[in-house]
Write a protein that holds these residues in place. Structure first.
Motif, mmCIF file in Angstrom:
data_model
loop_
_atom_site.group_PDB
_atom_site.id
_atom_site.type_symbol
_atom_site.label_atom_id
_atom_site.label_comp_id
_atom_site.label_asym_id
_atom_site.label_seq_id
_atom_site.Cartn_x
_atom_site.Cartn_y
_atom_site.Cartn_z
ATOM 1 N N THR A 1 15.807 -1.919 -2.915
ATOM 2 C CA THR A 1 14.955 -2.742 -2.559
ATOM 3 C C THR A 1 14.520 -2.790 -1.123
ATOM 4 O O THR A 1 13.254 -3.129 -0.638
ATOM 5 N N SER B 1 9.770 -1.229 -2.636
ATOM 6 C CA SER B 1 9.104 -2.540 -3.364
ATOM 7 C C SER B 1 9.074 -2.455 -4.807
ATOM 8 O O SER B 1 8.596 -1.265 -5.352
ATOM 9 N N ASN B 2 9.778 -3.220 -5.543
ATOM 10 C CA ASN B 2 9.786 -3.352 -6.952
ATOM 11 C C ASN B 2 8.748 -4.440 -7.663
ATOM 12 O O ASN B 2 8.860 -4.683 -8.793
ATOM 13 N N GLY B 3 8.085 -5.101 -6.517
ATOM 14 C CA GLY B 3 7.089 -6.197 -6.870
ATOM 15 C C GLY B 3 6.058 -5.662 -7.430
ATOM 16 O O GLY B 3 5.577 -4.528 -7.691
ATOM 17 N N LYS B 4 4.782 -6.469 -7.718
ATOM 18 C CA LYS B 4 3.406 -6.188 -7.774
ATOM 19 C C LYS B 4 2.439 -6.584 -6.881
ATOM 20 O O LYS B 4 2.648 -7.297 -5.857
ATOM 21 N N THR C 1 -0.432 -8.301 -4.696
ATOM 22 C CA THR C 1 -1.154 -9.643 -4.674
ATOM 23 C C THR C 1 -2.576 -9.404 -4.878
ATOM 24 O O THR C 1 -2.884 -8.207 -4.602
ATOM 25 N N GLU D 1 -3.877 -7.980 -1.673
ATOM 26 C CA GLU D 1 -3.796 -6.716 -1.493
ATOM 27 C C GLU D 1 -4.559 -5.555 -2.427
ATOM 28 O O GLU D 1 -4.842 -4.631 -1.980
ATOM 29 N N LYS E 1 -0.426 0.360 -4.502
ATOM 30 C CA LYS E 1 1.043 0.203 -4.806
ATOM 31 C C LYS E 1 1.685 -0.903 -3.856
ATOM 32 O O LYS E 1 0.988 -1.037 -2.457
ATOM 33 N N PRO E 2 2.582 -1.725 -4.205
ATOM 34 C CA PRO E 2 3.221 -2.671 -3.188
ATOM 35 C C PRO E 2 4.088 -1.930 -2.120
ATOM 36 O O PRO E 2 4.779 -1.092 -2.680
ATOM 37 N N SER F 1 7.574 -2.244 0.572
ATOM 38 C CA SER F 1 8.368 -2.953 1.316
ATOM 39 C C SER F 1 8.241 -3.014 2.746
ATOM 40 O O SER F 1 7.235 -2.194 3.256
ATOM 41 N N THR G 1 4.598 -11.200 8.154
ATOM 42 C CA THR G 1 4.235 -12.245 7.121
ATOM 43 C C THR G 1 2.818 -12.693 7.135
ATOM 44 O O THR G 1 2.752 -13.251 8.462
#
Length: 424
Positions: free
Chosen positions: A212, A216-219, A221, A224, A231-232, A234, A328
């Motif tokens: 990770t 990134s294994n997320g989705k 937002t 975005e 694609k998300p 990291s 961030t």
């Protein structure tokens, strides 16, 4: 102001320029330069002519910053996606494009529609069938591809804390670099990559696993998706993308066998070397690596197919920290404050923008930026206590309940009391 005077070259441009200049000096062939950059030989020849005519800035495309004249209007794009959702949501892009032209008078190519649908999350790319695993030839030049991974092991054999070795091995030469950290994560990855770049330069590509930290294994937002991202990413992926470094993810340990075999050797040789020297801490271990890896590379480094070093050295005053950091997005409150974690910061200068980016850097410092410009801020150390919180604390200081109070009795006692009372 002339076009070439307005252009600011990025690390990605410098990477392309390096390959072109090496090809111009005939230290590598045009075909090898094309393979490094993932372009055709014809494109390499065009870049060489452009650099000879106008200098280094010739590497930059002249259409940069200009809107394409062939861009499809946004209202047509929105209408096509809306019609797809309402009428053709189970159609493939090819058939949907035909029906949009036939029934709705919207003329677009199937590939254009496919790209729109993928960005909108209405269509997924189809994966190609995996080929049978086979032997892969080494890359041709030093710096063309570097394999990266973290090795969790009791490196100090109980004499000190368990550490993680963030290791790098060049695919063409087997040249090794590494540094010890307390854990494998984003900050260790960024700090080790920054140190690697300072020693050797920016590599063309990095090959890592799907940890990770690196993928990134997320989705995505909603923000975005509105920005057009597909694609998300990291934080490490985003940093390398900004530096123009291609990050390749392995699907199995065998795919990155070179770094896996390296760790097997180091867990034998390096551990024993540190045992002989009685090394007991992370700082001592990292200091020892400065003398160990040069000797190791001298003994085990192999000759590449091409002796050219294709690492890109950043300019002397180039700030790597603005990329190799955790970014961030934050919103400025009405009282001109920004929160980061549990801490609150006061913005000391006026700004019309409400959205800022908080950068946590590898050296422990922090920056708050708006449109790339750093904002002055101060840390708020004393914060008022809310009345509700103060009242709750006062209530908790009341006298304790009596010994025979019902809540002091166990559930079993209360149940037995209820049974006897109802039995009468």
């Amino acid at each position: 102001m002339a076009w070439k005077d307005r252009i600011e070259m990025s690390i990605r441009d410098l990477k392309r320029l390096k390959a072109v200049q090496v090809a111009m000096d005939r230290r590598i062939t045009q075909r090898e330069a094309a393979e490094m950059l993932g372009v055709s030989e014809r494109q390499i020849r065009r870049l060489i002519r452009s650099v000879r005519d106008v200098g280094a800035v010739g590497i930059v495309h002249k259409g940069r910053g200009r809107e394409s004249k062939r861009k499809t209007p946004e209202d047509i794009r929105g209408k096509a996606i809306e019609m797809y959702e309402t009428k053709y949501n189970d159609f493939g892009p090819t058939l949907a494009a035909e029906k949009l032209l036939e029934h709705d008078g919207i003329e677009i190519s199937d590939e254009t529609l496919r790209g729109w649908l993928i960005c909108a999350g209405l269509w997924q790319k189809r994966r190609k069938r995996a080929e049978h695993r086979r032997w892969r030839e080494r890359k041709g030049s030093f710096g063309e591809m570097v394999q990266l991974d973290g090795s969790h092991h009791d490196w100090l054999e109980g004499r000190g804390p368990e550490l993680v070795l963030m290791g790098y091995i060049d695919d063409a030469t087997g040249n090794v670099y590494g540094r010890f950290y307390d854990y494998e994560g984003t900050m260790p990855a960024m700090d080790s990559f920054k140190r690697y770049v300072k020693q050797y330069g920016v590599p063309m590509s990095v090959y890592s696993d799907r940890h990770t930290t690196y993928k990134s294994n997320g989705k995505l937002t909603p923000e975005e998706e509105l920005e057009g991202k597909t694609k998300p990413l990291s934080q490490f992926e985003r940093a390398l993308e900004e530096l123009g470094v291609e990050l390749i993810h392995a699907y199995s340990p065998q795919a990155k066998g070179r770094i896996e075999r390296l760790f097997g050797v180091l867990q034998d040789r390096l551990v024993k070397e540190m045992r002989i020297r009685g090394i007991k801490s992370k700082d001592e271990a990292n200091e020892f690596l400065k003398e160990y890896f040069p000797k190791y590379n001298k003994q085990f480094r192999v000759c590449p197919a091409n002796e050219t070093d294709v690492h890109v050295k950043p300019p002397r005053n180039y700030n790597l920290d603005k990329h190799l950091c955790i970014k961030t997005p934050r919103v400025i409150s009405n009282d001109n404050t920004v929160s980061n974690g549990t801490q609150l910061y006061q913005i000391e200068e006026k700004t019309k923008e409400k959205n800022v980016v908080v950068e946590d850097r590898v050296d422990g410092s922090m920056r708050i930026t708006c449109d790339g410009k750093s904002l002055r801020y101060s840390k708020i150390t004393v914060r008022p206590i809310k009345e509700r919180t103060a009242a709750r604390k006062t209530t908790s200081q009341q006298a304790p309940a009596a010994k025979d109070h019902p809540w002091r009795k166990s559930l079993k006692q209360l149940k037995n009391k209820w049974v006897w009372a109802n039995a009468r």
